[in-house]
Design an enzyme around this catalytic site. Sequence first.
Site, short mmCIF file in Angstrom:
data_model
loop_
_atom_site.label_atom_id
_atom_site.label_comp_id
_atom_site.label_asym_id
_atom_site.label_seq_id
_atom_site.Cartn_x
_atom_site.Cartn_y
_atom_site.Cartn_z
CG ASP A 23 -2.05 0.93 1.10
OD1 ASP A 23 -2.17 1.57 0.09
OD2 ASP A 23 -2.83 0.96 2.03
CG HIS A 40 0.17 1.86 -9.23
ND1 HIS A 40 -0.05 1.43 -8.07
CD2 HIS A 40 -1.04 2.59 -9.77
CE1 HIS A 40 -1.45 2.02 -7.54
NE2 HIS A 40 -1.86 2.53 -8.65
CG LEU A 134 10.31 -16.33 -3.82
CD1 LEU A 134 10.28 -16.38 -2.28
CD2 LEU A 134 10.97 -15.10 -4.44
C1 FPP Z 1 -2.00 0.03 -3.21
O1 FPP Z 1 -1.35 1.38 -3.20
C2 FPP Z 1 -1.26 -0.61 -4.56
C3 FPP Z 1 -2.04 -0.94 -5.54
C4 FPP Z 1 -3.66 -1.20 -5.52
C5 FPP Z 1 -1.44 -1.66 -6.67
C6 FPP Z 1 -0.19 -2.37 -6.38
C7 FPP Z 1 0.31 -2.67 -7.52
C8 FPP Z 1 1.61 -2.90 -7.90
C9 FPP Z 1 2.93 -2.30 -7.34
C10 FPP Z 1 1.91 -3.14 -9.41
C11 FPP Z 1 3.00 -4.37 -9.60
C12 FPP Z 1 2.53 -5.50 -9.33
C13 FPP Z 1 2.65 -6.57 -10.21
C14 FPP Z 1 2.51 -7.75 -9.86
C15 FPP Z 1 3.24 -6.36 -11.66
P1 FPP Z 1 -2.51 2.46 -3.27
O2 FPP Z 1 -2.52 2.91 -4.82
O3 FPP Z 1 -3.79 2.03 -2.86
O4 FPP Z 1 -1.86 3.76 -2.88
P2 FPP Z 1 -2.55 5.04 -1.91
O5 FPP Z 1 -3.36 4.26 -0.69
O6 FPP Z 1 -1.42 5.85 -1.24
O7 FPP Z 1 -3.44 5.42 -2.62
#
Ligand code: FPP
Length: 244
Positions: A23, A40, A134
């Site tokens: 997150d 992201h 892994l």
């Molecule tokens: C949460 O942060 C993150 C996500 C919903 C997406 C996580 C995805 C990746 C890191 C992409 C990589 C993964 C793969 C497998 C390719 P948020 O957007 O909710 O952050 P915020 O709470 O600060 O808005």
Amino acid sequence: MMAKTISVTIPKNVPNHIAIIMDGNGRWAKKRGLPRLAGHRAGTENLRRVIRACVEFGVKFLTIYAFSTENWGRPTEEVEGLMHILEEVIDKEIHELKQEGVQLRHIGRLEQLNPQLREKVLRSVEITKDNDRLTLCIAWNYGGRDEIVCAIRKMIEDGVQPKDINDDMVSNYLFTAGLPDPDMVIRTSGEMRISNFLIWQASYAEWYVTNTLWPDFDREELLKAIISFSERDRRYGRLSNCNE
Ligand code: FPP
């Protein structure tokens, strides 16, 4: 200024399975005046570092919450961007992951993804299935409640008799069938929520929440979490050894 290096011994009881709610990508981007997708992308780069650190520390299973069943509710641009990132990661990284001994697993519903992405995910799982250094389990279009609903439907379709249903059988009907339960769940960016992640499997996992945003959660941060885990007394509802 020189980067601070922390030399700490890796504890003996490293968690076998770590699950991470990655997150804080959006906040990381906002702090820098960047679009959310830049967060992201930074989060994706960080994932490479964390995978490497897991191999170094001897973690055998890593499950990452990358796209939840609820994330479809985000703006189309962000949803499409995330799908594109997954496709790009598979295209660019799958051969290295295969060579490095990483087995890829997917949990969640594939049928709602576009056919090309679905095929890529299935192929990545297939070509890495014999690796065992892994296991990287990607939760994509995953929701814990949805997983349980799917399991119940399948049990009914299979004609399972009520008297035959037990913990092990339910576990074997989940997307995670065959994977050990997570020993530790890490959530970055400070939120104290389970957010529909592994709600069955994490029933006795140790929680570790840090204010660090996911793109900044590096090797040292992972080591801190592992040290915290190694100091916990896991009682599973029983008494600790010293009280026996
Ligand atoms: C949460 O942060 C993150 C996500 C919903 C997406 C996580 C995805 C990746 C890191 C992409 C990589 C993964 C793969 C497998 C390719 P948020 O957007 O909710 O952050 P915020 O709470 O600060 O808005």
